[in-house]
Write an enzyme that holds these catalytic residues in place. Structure first.
Site, PDB file in Angstrom:
ATOM      1  N   ARG A 251      38.237  62.715  32.366  1.00 31.18           N
ATOM      2  CA  ARG A 251      39.260  63.716  32.094  1.00 31.18           C
ATOM      3  C   ARG A 251      39.581  64.449  33.392  1.00 31.18           C
ATOM      4  NH1 ARG A 251      37.862  67.796  30.069  1.00 31.18           N
ATOM      5  NH2 ARG A 251      35.609  67.511  29.954  1.00 31.18           N
TER       6      ARG A 251
ATOM      7  N   GLU B 241      10.454  66.238  20.205  1.00 31.22           N
ATOM      8  CA  GLU B 241       9.652  67.467  20.065  1.00 31.22           C
ATOM      9  C   GLU B 241      10.543  68.683  19.801  1.00 31.22           C
ATOM     10  OE1 GLU B 241       6.742  66.875  19.623  1.00 31.22           O
ATOM     11  OE2 GLU B 241       6.065  65.230  20.916  1.00 31.22           O
TER      12      GLU B 241
ATOM     13  N   LYS C 118      39.814  64.866  21.976  1.00 27.68           N
ATOM     14  CA  LYS C 118      39.896  66.191  22.601  1.00 27.68           C
ATOM     15  C   LYS C 118      41.270  66.836  22.380  1.00 27.68           C
ATOM     16  CE  LYS C 118      35.740  65.595  24.288  1.00 27.68           C
ATOM     17  NZ  LYS C 118      34.611  66.217  23.569  1.00 27.68           N
TER      18      LYS C 118
ATOM     19  N   TYR D  84      41.751  56.628  30.173  1.00 28.81           N
ATOM     20  CA  TYR D  84      40.411  57.160  29.924  1.00 28.81           C
ATOM     21  C   TYR D  84      40.357  57.811  28.530  1.00 28.81           C
ATOM     22  CZ  TYR D  84      36.268  59.886  29.800  1.00 28.81           C
ATOM     23  OH  TYR D  84      35.080  60.403  29.372  1.00 28.81           O
TER      24      TYR D  84
ATOM     25  N   ARG E 264      21.710  74.031  30.058  1.00 25.32           N
ATOM     26  CA  ARG E 264      20.693  73.499  30.967  1.00 25.32           C
ATOM     27  C   ARG E 264      20.398  74.597  31.976  1.00 25.32           C
ATOM     28  NH1 ARG E 264      18.888  68.516  33.692  1.00 25.32           N
ATOM     29  NH2 ARG E 264      19.650  67.185  32.042  1.00 25.32           N
TER      30      ARG E 264
ATOM     31  N   SER F 276      28.188  69.591  28.968  1.00 24.65           N
ATOM     32  CA  SER F 276      27.836  68.207  29.293  1.00 24.65           C
ATOM     33  C   SER F 276      26.463  68.159  29.979  1.00 24.65           C
ATOM     34  CB  SER F 276      28.904  67.574  30.171  1.00 24.65           C
ATOM     35  OG  SER F 276      29.151  68.394  31.270  1.00 24.65           O
ATOM     36  N   ALA F 277      25.822  66.987  29.881  1.00 23.06           N
ATOM     37  CA  ALA F 277      24.520  66.717  30.508  1.00 23.06           C
ATOM     38  C   ALA F 277      23.362  67.485  29.876  1.00 23.06           C
ATOM     39  CB  ALA F 277      24.563  66.972  32.015  1.00 23.06           C
ATOM     40  N   CYS F 278      23.525  67.905  28.617  1.00 18.70           N
ATOM     41  CA  CYS F 278      22.428  68.551  27.889  1.00 18.70           C
ATOM     42  C   CYS F 278      21.835  67.637  26.818  1.00 18.70           C
ATOM     43  CB  CYS F 278      22.901  69.843  27.242  1.00 18.70           C
ATOM     44  SG  CYS F 278      23.204  71.172  28.424  1.00 18.70           S
TER      45      CYS F 278
ATOM     46  N   HIS G  60      33.515  72.264  19.526  1.00 17.16           N
ATOM     47  CA  HIS G  60      32.905  71.167  20.285  1.00 17.16           C
ATOM     48  C   HIS G  60      31.417  71.122  19.929  1.00 17.16           C
ATOM     49  CE1 HIS G  60      32.278  69.269  24.545  1.00 17.16           C
ATOM     50  NE2 HIS G  60      32.399  68.362  23.614  1.00 17.16           N
TER      51      HIS G  60
ATOM     52  N   ASN H  66      30.097  58.231  34.388  1.00 18.47           N
ATOM     53  CA  ASN H  66      30.824  58.600  33.168  1.00 18.47           C
ATOM     54  C   ASN H  66      31.182  57.362  32.336  1.00 18.47           C
ATOM     55  OD1 ASN H  66      31.948  60.565  31.427  1.00 18.47           O
ATOM     56  ND2 ASN H  66      33.991  60.229  32.282  1.00 18.47           N
ATOM     57  N   SER H  67      30.449  56.249  32.541  1.00 20.92           N
ATOM     58  CA  SER H  67      30.694  55.044  31.732  1.00 20.92           C
ATOM     59  C   SER H  67      30.307  55.320  30.281  1.00 20.92           C
ATOM     60  CB  SER H  67      29.922  53.860  32.295  1.00 20.92           C
ATOM     61  OG  SER H  67      28.540  54.138  32.377  1.00 20.92           O
ATOM     62  N   ARG H  68      30.933  54.608  29.366  1.00 22.25           N
ATOM     63  CA  ARG H  68      30.868  54.990  27.952  1.00 22.25           C
ATOM     64  C   ARG H  68      30.628  53.819  27.015  1.00 22.25           C
ATOM     65  NH1 ARG H  68      31.877  60.726  26.790  1.00 22.25           N
ATOM     66  NH2 ARG H  68      32.003  61.514  28.920  1.00 22.25           N
TER      67      ARG H  68
ATOM     68  N   ASP I  54      30.004  65.221  18.305  1.00 18.68           N
ATOM     69  CA  ASP I  54      30.891  65.857  19.280  1.00 18.68           C
ATOM     70  C   ASP I  54      31.777  66.974  18.737  1.00 18.68           C
ATOM     71  OD1 ASP I  54      31.663  65.954  22.024  1.00 18.68           O
ATOM     72  OD2 ASP I  54      33.555  64.989  21.514  1.00 18.68           O
TER      73      ASP I  54
HETATM   74  O1  TSX Z   1      18.762  64.689  25.728  1.00 19.33           O
HETATM   75  C1  TSX Z   1      17.824  65.355  26.171  1.00 19.33           C
HETATM   76  N1  TSX Z   1      17.175  66.241  25.328  1.00 19.33           N
HETATM   77  C2  TSX Z   1      17.638  66.447  23.928  1.00 19.33           C
HETATM   78  C3  TSX Z   1      17.075  65.398  23.081  1.00 19.33           C
HETATM   79  C4  TSX Z   1      17.039  65.411  21.772  1.00 19.33           C
HETATM   80  N2  TSX Z   1      17.448  65.209  27.480  1.00 19.33           N
HETATM   81  C5  TSX Z   1      18.184  64.324  28.387  1.00 19.33           C
HETATM   82  C6  TSX Z   1      19.261  65.131  29.072  1.00 19.33           C
HETATM   83  C7  TSX Z   1      20.229  64.320  29.835  1.00 19.33           C
HETATM   84  C8  TSX Z   1      21.470  64.011  29.057  1.00 19.33           C
HETATM   85  C9  TSX Z   1      16.393  65.922  27.950  1.00 19.33           C
HETATM   86  N3  TSX Z   1      15.845  65.964  29.163  1.00 19.33           N
HETATM   87  C10 TSX Z   1      15.704  66.807  27.121  1.00 19.33           C
HETATM   88  C11 TSX Z   1      16.089  66.971  25.770  1.00 19.33           C
HETATM   89  O2  TSX Z   1      15.487  67.720  25.018  1.00 19.33           O
HETATM   90  N4  TSX Z   1      14.734  67.393  27.864  1.00 19.33           N
HETATM   91  C12 TSX Z   1      14.835  66.859  29.114  1.00 19.33           C
HETATM   92  C13 TSX Z   1      13.970  67.200  30.264  1.00 19.33           C
HETATM   93  C14 TSX Z   1      12.743  66.322  30.253  1.00 19.33           C
HETATM   94  C15 TSX Z   1      12.788  65.062  30.767  1.00 19.33           C
HETATM   95  C16 TSX Z   1      11.639  64.262  30.739  1.00 19.33           C
HETATM   96  C17 TSX Z   1      10.462  64.767  30.217  1.00 19.33           C
HETATM   97  C18 TSX Z   1      10.425  66.039  29.711  1.00 19.33           C
HETATM   98  C19 TSX Z   1      11.569  66.814  29.725  1.00 19.33           C
HETATM   99  N5  TSX Z   1       9.242  64.076  30.203  1.00 19.33           N
HETATM  100  C20 TSX Z   1       8.937  62.874  30.701  1.00 19.33           C
HETATM  101  O3  TSX Z   1       9.771  62.249  31.316  1.00 19.33           O
HETATM  102  C21 TSX Z   1       7.593  62.346  30.438  1.00 19.33           C
HETATM  103 MN    MN Z   2      32.395  66.265  24.029  1.00 21.80          MN
END
Ligand code: TSX
Ligand code: MN
Length: 554
Positions: A87, A464, A176, A167, A368, A218-220, A196, A335-337, A243
């Site tokens: 985008r 977790e 969107k 795209y 994040r 993004s990236a969470c 969103h 940003n590949s999908r 989404d």
């Molecule tokens: O998606 C993620 N979540 C939500 C999952 C349900 N990610 C990936 C983010 C990139 C898009 C995460 N990354 C999450 C998370 O809750 N937490 C983390 C950070 C993290 C990464 C690796 C480890 C611990 C925390 N542990 C090991 O690699 C062993």
């Molecule tokens: Mn989105």
């Protein structure tokens, strides 16, 4: 007789599937005027059938636009122009008579909350692009034209006009453009919410089920959370959507949500059996991949797929070149999908297509945040929760001219998707508390990404995170398992279930530092006052001042 005189119209396009007569008159008139304008050779009226889908895929395969991935059933690879991969906010505009109907007028500089274009400028932009744009086999026409790309919305006419980009976020106009920007305007007019947000259902070991809606920048890992496998014994998560949520209070005062989408358009890199096993299962068939790498045995590959390559198997990058790790460039575009049917998700919720929607008990905001922000806190009330949404920030890879990571403001994870003035959007959210019957959901904020002094994540995340959802579940059921802090409620001592987790530094994970929050609230206040300016509701300014006051008394 020339065809244009035969049909009495100013075009000679041949209808290759369907008939114009079968269309409702408004649709027919749109097709006819667009045909006169764009001058295509052919008109294809979609019937939406699977046979049509297969014919279109085979047609594109014949033209070399997509390639069959022979390792899977009905999976396809599309590689785009390297200039058309995402985008583009600078080319995404909303046209209204008044600028202030689209964006708040900032104190200084440009609005970061959307881009307005005047009716006159749009008229010029439209005329410079559309006449003859589908005529013949010209290169750089409407489908891919990076110089002239424009994604325009005219909410007063309920129109979306997209030119020059293939795209997904620019060309899948139901996503969107419609389901967020246009729908948020409709929602404001009609008294509902277009957000969103992912939607998930979670069931406890006793069989009690609740639904949550969650907004993340993004990236969470929003798609990962939407499809999570909980590690807590006896708990189950089901996915309604990853989404977009359309939400409305019903007659009984319950907030009901639907996912207006049919599938997932998810980022491929980082998706693996470990991070998202349900997404991996979803994409094994009937999936279109864009800008991923291809294995020599006709499979897909990307950074973080976490799968060894079989001996002798080689990679072709998204740029269609032989690839090796020494190239120093990623094999797949970041940003590949994947574009895949939601119905194939192994944990798709039984009610995911229910027209009445699912009842939402909790709204989750997140970001994040490597420092300062605890794993979870609960807002004090609805108004405070709306402020928490407005104050959302997240770590992002900075634009090219900067270096490293910066903490960006992304209110409600909607910054690129507001269909109208964000100040008015805040007032709309606040107004939900005035609805007589409304049972307002609890609002939470989560941060899976807090790090210790050595830069290690303090929380294991992924499955977790069900422990955090369990605490929210109990809070919604009225459990007194919280401790009041200046920023909101956090889990009381031992209220967050850490059984079987090994050592977690709970103190650091939940530490609330006066110094950090003094700076944080200043940054939020500055952002809201500069960007939302005269349109900032006084209720939100009051929340800023109240938070400041609570922090000063720490
Ligand atoms: O998606 C993620 N979540 C939500 C999952 C349900 N990610 C990936 C983010 C990139 C898009 C995460 N990354 C999450 C998370 O809750 N937490 C983390 C950070 C993290 C990464 C690796 C480890 C611990 C925390 N542990 C090991 O690699 C062993
Ligand atoms: Mn989105």
């Amino acid at each position: 007789m020339p065809p244009q005189l035969q049909n009495g119209l100013n075009f000679s396009a041949k209808v290759v599937q369907g008939t114009l007569d079968s269309l409702p008159s408004a649709v027919r008139e749109f097709v006819e005027s667009s045909t006169t304008l764009c001058q295509p050779d052919h008109i294809h009226i979609c019937d939406g059938s699977e046979e049509e889908n297969q014919r279109l895929l085979e047609c594109m395969e014949g033209e070399g636009v997509i390639k069959r991935l022979k390792k899977y059933d009905n999976c396809w690879l599309a590689l785009t122009d390297p200039r058309d991969v995402a985008r583009i906010e600078s080319k995404t505009v909303i046209i209204t008579h008044e600028q202030r109907d689209t964006v708040p007028i900032p104190k200084t500089g440009l609005s970061q909350l959307g881009r307005w274009m005047s009716e006159e400028d749009f008229e010029k932009a439209f005329s410079a692009r559309f006449p003859g744009c589908m005529k013949g086999p010209l290169v750089n026409s409407w489908a891919c034209n990076p110089e002239l790309t424009l994604i325009a919305h005219v909410p007063d006419r309920r129109e979306i006009i997209s030119f020059g980009s293939g795209y997904g976020g620019n060309s899948l106009l139901g996503k969107k453009c419609f389901a967020l920007r246009m729908a948020s305007r409709l929602a404001k007019e009609e008294g509902w919410l277009a957000e969103h947000m992912l939607i998930l259902g979670i069931t406890n070991p006793e069989g009690e089920k609740k639904y949550f809606a969650a907004a993340f920048p993004s990236a969470c890992g929003k798609t990962n959370l939407a499809m999570m496998n909980p590690t807590l014994p006896g708990w189950k998560v089901e996915c309604v959507g990853d989404d977009i949520a359309w939400m409305k209070f019903d007659q009984q005062g319950n907030l009901r949500a639907i996912n207006p989408e049919n599938g997932f358009f998810g980022v491929a890199p980082g998706t693996s059996v470990k991070t998202n096993p349900n997404a991996i299962k979803t994409i094994q068939k009937n999936t279109i991949f864009t800008n991923v790498a291809e294995t020599s045995d006709g499979g897909v590959y990307w950074e973080g797929i976490d799968e060894p390559l079989a001996p002798g198997v080689t990679l072709t990058s998204w740029k269609n070149k032989e690839w090796s790790p020494e190239d120093g460039e990623p094999c797949a575009h970041p940003n590949s999908r994947f574009c895949t049917p939601a119905s194939q998700c192994p944990i798709i919720d039984p009610a995911w297509e229910s027209p009445e929607g699912v009842p939402i008990s909790g709204i989750i905001f997140g970001g994040r945040r490597p420092t300062g922000v605890p794993l979870v806190y609960e807002a004090l009330n609805w108004q405070h929760g709306v402020f928490v949404g407005a104050a959302m920030r997240s770590e992002a890879t900075a634009a090219a001219e900067h270096k490293g990571k910066v903490i960006m403001h992304d209110p409600f994870a909607m910054r690129p998707f507001f269909g109208y003035n964000f100040g008015k959007y805040l007032a709309h959210w606040l107004s939900m508390a005035q609805r007589p019957a409304a049972k307002l959901p609890k609002i939470f904020h989560v941060n899976w990404f807090r790090k210790d002094k050595e830069g290690r994540f303090l929380w294991p995340g992924f499955g977790e995170n069900s422990r955090v959802l369990e605490w929210m579940f109990k809070r919604i059921n009225g459990e007194d398992s919280a401790k009041l802090t200046p920023i909101g409620y956090i889990p009381a001592e031992d209220a967050l279930n850490l059984k079987g987790l090994g050592s977690i530094n709970v103190k650091e994970l939940f530490h609330i530092s006066k110094e950090f929050w003094e700076k944080e609230v200043e940054d939020i206040q500055k952002y809201l006052e500069e960007q939302v300016n005269a349109d900032l509701p006084y209720e939100i300014e009051r929340e800023v001042l109240a938070l400041k006051q609570r922090i000063s008394l720490m």
